[in-house]
Design a protein around this motif. Structure first.
Motif, mmCIF file in Angstrom:
data_model
loop_
_atom_site.group_PDB
_atom_site.id
_atom_site.type_symbol
_atom_site.label_atom_id
_atom_site.label_comp_id
_atom_site.label_asym_id
_atom_site.label_seq_id
_atom_site.Cartn_x
_atom_site.Cartn_y
_atom_site.Cartn_z
ATOM 1 N N LEU A 25 0.206 2.288 -20.452
ATOM 2 C CA LEU A 25 0.970 3.053 -19.465
ATOM 3 C C LEU A 25 0.163 3.433 -18.234
ATOM 4 O O LEU A 25 0.698 4.033 -17.302
ATOM 5 N N VAL A 26 -1.136 3.096 -18.250
ATOM 6 C CA VAL A 26 -2.030 3.523 -17.166
ATOM 7 C C VAL A 26 -1.505 3.103 -15.792
ATOM 8 O O VAL A 26 -1.451 3.910 -14.859
ATOM 9 N N SER A 27 -1.116 1.856 -15.667
ATOM 10 C CA SER A 27 -0.673 1.354 -14.359
ATOM 11 C C SER A 27 0.581 2.074 -13.891
ATOM 12 O O SER A 27 0.687 2.445 -12.703
ATOM 13 N N ASP A 28 1.551 2.293 -14.794
ATOM 14 C CA ASP A 28 2.792 2.966 -14.417
ATOM 15 C C ASP A 28 2.561 4.423 -14.035
ATOM 16 O O ASP A 28 3.153 4.936 -13.077
ATOM 17 N N ILE A 29 1.702 5.112 -14.790
ATOM 18 C CA ILE A 29 1.395 6.514 -14.477
ATOM 19 C C ILE A 29 0.711 6.609 -13.113
ATOM 20 O O ILE A 29 1.033 7.475 -12.294
ATOM 21 N N ALA A 30 -0.238 5.710 -12.878
ATOM 22 C CA ALA A 30 -0.953 5.720 -11.599
ATOM 23 C C ALA A 30 0.011 5.519 -10.438
ATOM 24 O O ALA A 30 -0.065 6.223 -9.411
ATOM 25 N N ARG A 31 0.932 4.596 -10.585
ATOM 26 C CA ARG A 31 1.887 4.317 -9.517
ATOM 27 C C ARG A 31 2.864 5.478 -9.323
ATOM 28 O O ARG A 31 3.159 5.887 -8.203
ATOM 29 N N ASP A 32 3.376 6.039 -10.423
ATOM 30 C CA ASP A 32 4.388 7.093 -10.327
ATOM 31 C C ASP A 32 3.814 8.401 -9.790
ATOM 32 O O ASP A 32 4.472 9.103 -9.002
ATOM 33 N N LEU A 33 2.581 8.737 -10.181
ATOM 34 C CA LEU A 33 1.980 10.010 -9.760
ATOM 35 C C LEU A 33 1.005 9.848 -8.608
ATOM 36 O O LEU A 33 0.299 10.796 -8.242
ATOM 37 N N ASP A 34 0.947 8.637 -8.043
ATOM 38 C CA ASP A 34 0.173 8.359 -6.832
ATOM 39 C C ASP A 34 -1.317 8.653 -7.013
ATOM 40 O O ASP A 34 -1.931 9.376 -6.227
ATOM 41 N N VAL A 35 -1.883 8.089 -8.078
ATOM 42 C CA VAL A 35 -3.325 8.172 -8.307
ATOM 43 C C VAL A 35 -3.840 6.760 -8.580
ATOM 44 O O VAL A 35 -3.061 5.837 -8.808
ATOM 45 N N SER A 36 -5.162 6.591 -8.565
ATOM 46 C CA SER A 36 -5.739 5.280 -8.831
ATOM 47 C C SER A 36 -5.704 4.982 -10.325
ATOM 48 O O SER A 36 -5.564 5.889 -11.159
ATOM 49 N N ILE A 37 -5.849 3.704 -10.670
ATOM 50 C CA ILE A 37 -5.875 3.321 -12.086
ATOM 51 C C ILE A 37 -7.067 3.951 -12.807
ATOM 52 O O ILE A 37 -6.908 4.478 -13.915
ATOM 53 N N PRO A 38 -8.285 3.933 -12.227
ATOM 54 C CA PRO A 38 -9.380 4.636 -12.914
ATOM 55 C C PRO A 38 -9.097 6.127 -13.112
ATOM 56 O O PRO A 38 -9.464 6.701 -14.145
ATOM 57 N N ALA A 39 -8.427 6.760 -12.125
ATOM 58 C CA ALA A 39 -8.084 8.182 -12.280
ATOM 59 C C ALA A 39 -7.099 8.371 -13.426
ATOM 60 O O ALA A 39 -7.238 9.290 -14.236
ATOM 61 N N ALA A 40 -6.100 7.498 -13.518
ATOM 62 C CA ALA A 40 -5.149 7.571 -14.627
ATOM 63 C C ALA A 40 -5.864 7.310 -15.952
ATOM 64 O O ALA A 40 -5.512 7.894 -16.988
#
Length: 399
Positions: A25-40
Motif C-alpha cells: 500500500l506504500v505507493s497508494d498512501i504516498a500518492r493519496d496523502l502527498d508524501v514520498s514513497i520513502p516517507a510512506a
C-alpha cells in the motif's frame, strides 16, 4: 498443540496483516496523502519503533493483570486505532496511529508468547512459537495480498477497515479461550525473580547475542519486504496486479519456513541457523542480481520468505530458551529485538532509495544485514568455545 494457542494465532493474524500490509500500500498512501514513497515507508518503521518501545514496557505493565484482561485491552486498542487510521486524511495522524497500534500489538504479542509457551512442555517452546507465529505467516499468505488487492480496488483505507473487522472475532475468541485468572506475565505477581531480577538475567551474553542476531535477520526481511511493491513494478517491470501475487508467494514461503523450522528448532537449532543464514545471504545476493527477470523474482520471493521466517522463528525460540532467568519478560524483549530490525530495515532501505540507488538497493542492504549477522554469530561461537555458557538452549544448540 492446545486449541487455545491457535485462537491466539487468530489475533496474531490480524496484527500481522496490519504490520505487513503496508508493503503493498506504500505507493497508494504516498500518492493519496502527498508524501514520498520513502516517507510512506516510514510508516513501517514507526510501527516497528512502537513495537520496540512497547514490548518490554507493556510486558512489565501487564504483570499485575490477568492474561485475558491484558490481551483484550491490547487487542481492542489495536482495533480502535485502525478505525482512526482508515478515517484520517492526515499523514502525521496516520503515523501516530501506527505507533499506538504497535504499542498495543507489542503488548499483545509479549503476553501471547508467554501464554503460548506456558501451555506446552519445557522442551516444546520452538513448536509453540511456530504455532503462534503461524498467524503471522497466514497473514502473509492471505491477509497481506488481500489487503493489497483491496487497496488496488477500493483504496488503501479499505485495508485498514478490513484489519479492524478481522480483529472483532479475535476479541470474542480470546474472551472465551484464555482463562481469566492467570497473571499476564505468567505465574503470580509475587512469584519469580521480579522485574529487577529478570532485567539482570537479560544481561546474559548468549541471550544478548541471540537478540542481536534476531534484529539483524529481521531487519533484512523488512528492508526488502517493505519495498517489494515498487521493486516488482519498477525493476521487474510487472504490472501492479502482480503485487498481491508476489506478497502471497512471500507469505506461502514464510508459512512453509515457520512450519519446517518448528519441527527442527527444539532439537537441532544450530545446524538450522547456520545453514539457513548462509542460504539466506546467498538468496538476497542472487535476488539483487536477477531482480529484473520475472521468473527469478517469483522463485526468490518464495524462497526468501521461507528462509527469512524459518531462521527468524528459530531465533525467537532460542531467545525463550536462553532467557530462563527472565520467564516473564523474555517474550517482550524478543519482540522488541525483532522489531529493532523491523525499524532498522525499512529505514536503511529508504536511505538507499533516497540516495538514488534505485528500488533494487534494499535487496543489497538485506544481504549486508545477514552478512553482519553471520559475522556476529561466528565471533560469538568462537568466544563460546573458550567460555561455554551453561544455558539449557546452548546444550540443545550443540546437539
Amino acid at each position: 498443540m492446545p486449541f487455545a494457542l491457535y485462537l491466539l494465532g487468530l489475533a496474531v493474524f490480524a496484527q500481522g496483516t496490519s504490520e505487513f500490509m503496508l508493503s503493498g500500500l506504500v505507493s497508494d498512501i504516498a500518492r493519496d496523502l502527498d508524501v514520498s514513497i520513502p516517507a510512506a515507508g516510514h510508516l513501517t518503521s514507526a510501527f516497528a519503533v512502537g513495537m520496540v518501545v512497547g514490548a518490554p514496557l507493556m510486558a512489565v505493565l501487564s504483570r499485575r493483570f490477568s492474561r485475558r484482561s491484558a490481551l483484550l485491552v491490547f487487542l481492542l486498542t489495536f482495533l480502535l486505532v485502525h478505525v482512526i487510521g482508515a478515517l484520517t486524511t492526515s499523514f502525521p495522524v496516520l503515523l501516530a496511529t501506527r505507533v499506538v497500534g504497535a504499542l498495543a500489538n507489542a503488548g499483545f504479542l509479549a503476553v501471547a508468547l508467554v501464554t503460548a509457551t506456558s501451555m506446552v512442555g519445557p522442551d516444546a517452546k520452538g513448536r509453540a512459537t511456530s504455532a503462534l507465529l503461524g498467524g503471522v505467516t497466514i497473514a502473509c499468505v492471505a491477509g497481506v495480498p488481500a489487503g493489497a488487492l483491496l487497496g488496488e480496488v477500493w483504496g488503501w483505507r479499505s485495508a485498514f477497515w478490513a484489519v479492524a473487522l478481522i480483529s472483532v472475532p479475535a476479541v470474542f475468541a480470546i474472551a472465551r479461550a484464555v482463562p481469566p485468572g492467570a497473571p499476564a506475565a505468567g505465574g503470580t505477581a509475587a512469584a519469580g525473580p521480579g522485574v529487577r531480577g529478570e532485567l539482570r538475567a537479560l544481561r546474559e551474553p548468549r541471550l544478548l547475542v541471540t537478540l542481536l542476531l534476531g534484529a539483524l535477520v529481521n531487519g533484512a526481511t523488512f528492508c526488502s519486504f517493505t519495498y517489494l511493491a515498487p521493486l516488482v513494478t519498477n525493476v521487474t517491470d510487472l504490472g501492479s496486479g502482480w503485487v498481491p501475487v508476489m506478497l502471497a508467494l512471500f507469505g506461502v514461503g514464510s508459512f512453509l519456513g515457520v512450519g519446517a523450522a518448528g519441527r527442527v528448532a527444539d532439537v537441532r537449532p544450530m545446524p538450522l541457523l547456520v545453514f539457513g543464514s548462509l542460504t539466506l545471504l546467498g538468496g538476497w545476493v542472487l535476488f539483487a542480481a536477477t531482480a529484473a527477470h520475472p521468473v527469478a523474482t517469483v522463485v526468490l520471493v518464495l524462497v526468501q520468505g521461507a528462509l527469512s521466517f524459518g531462521v527468524g522463528s528459530t531465533l525467537i525460540s532460542q531467545v525463550l530458551y536462553a532467557a530462563s532467568g527472565a520467564p516473564n519478560l523474555a517474550g517482550g524483549f524478543a519482540t522488541a529485538a525483532f522489531n529493532v530490525g523491523a525499524a532498522l530495515g525499512p529505514w536503511c532501505g529508504g536511505l538507499a532509495i533516497s540516495a538514488g540507488l534505485g528500488y533494487r538497493a534494499p535487496l543489497w542492504v538485506s544481504a549486508l544485514l545477514v552478512a553482519l549477522a553471520l559475522a556476529v554469530g561466528g565471533a560469538a561461537l568462537g568466544l563460546r568455545r573458550t567460555a561455554p555458557a551453561p544455558a539449557v538452549a546452548q546444550s540443545r544448540a550443540s546437539s
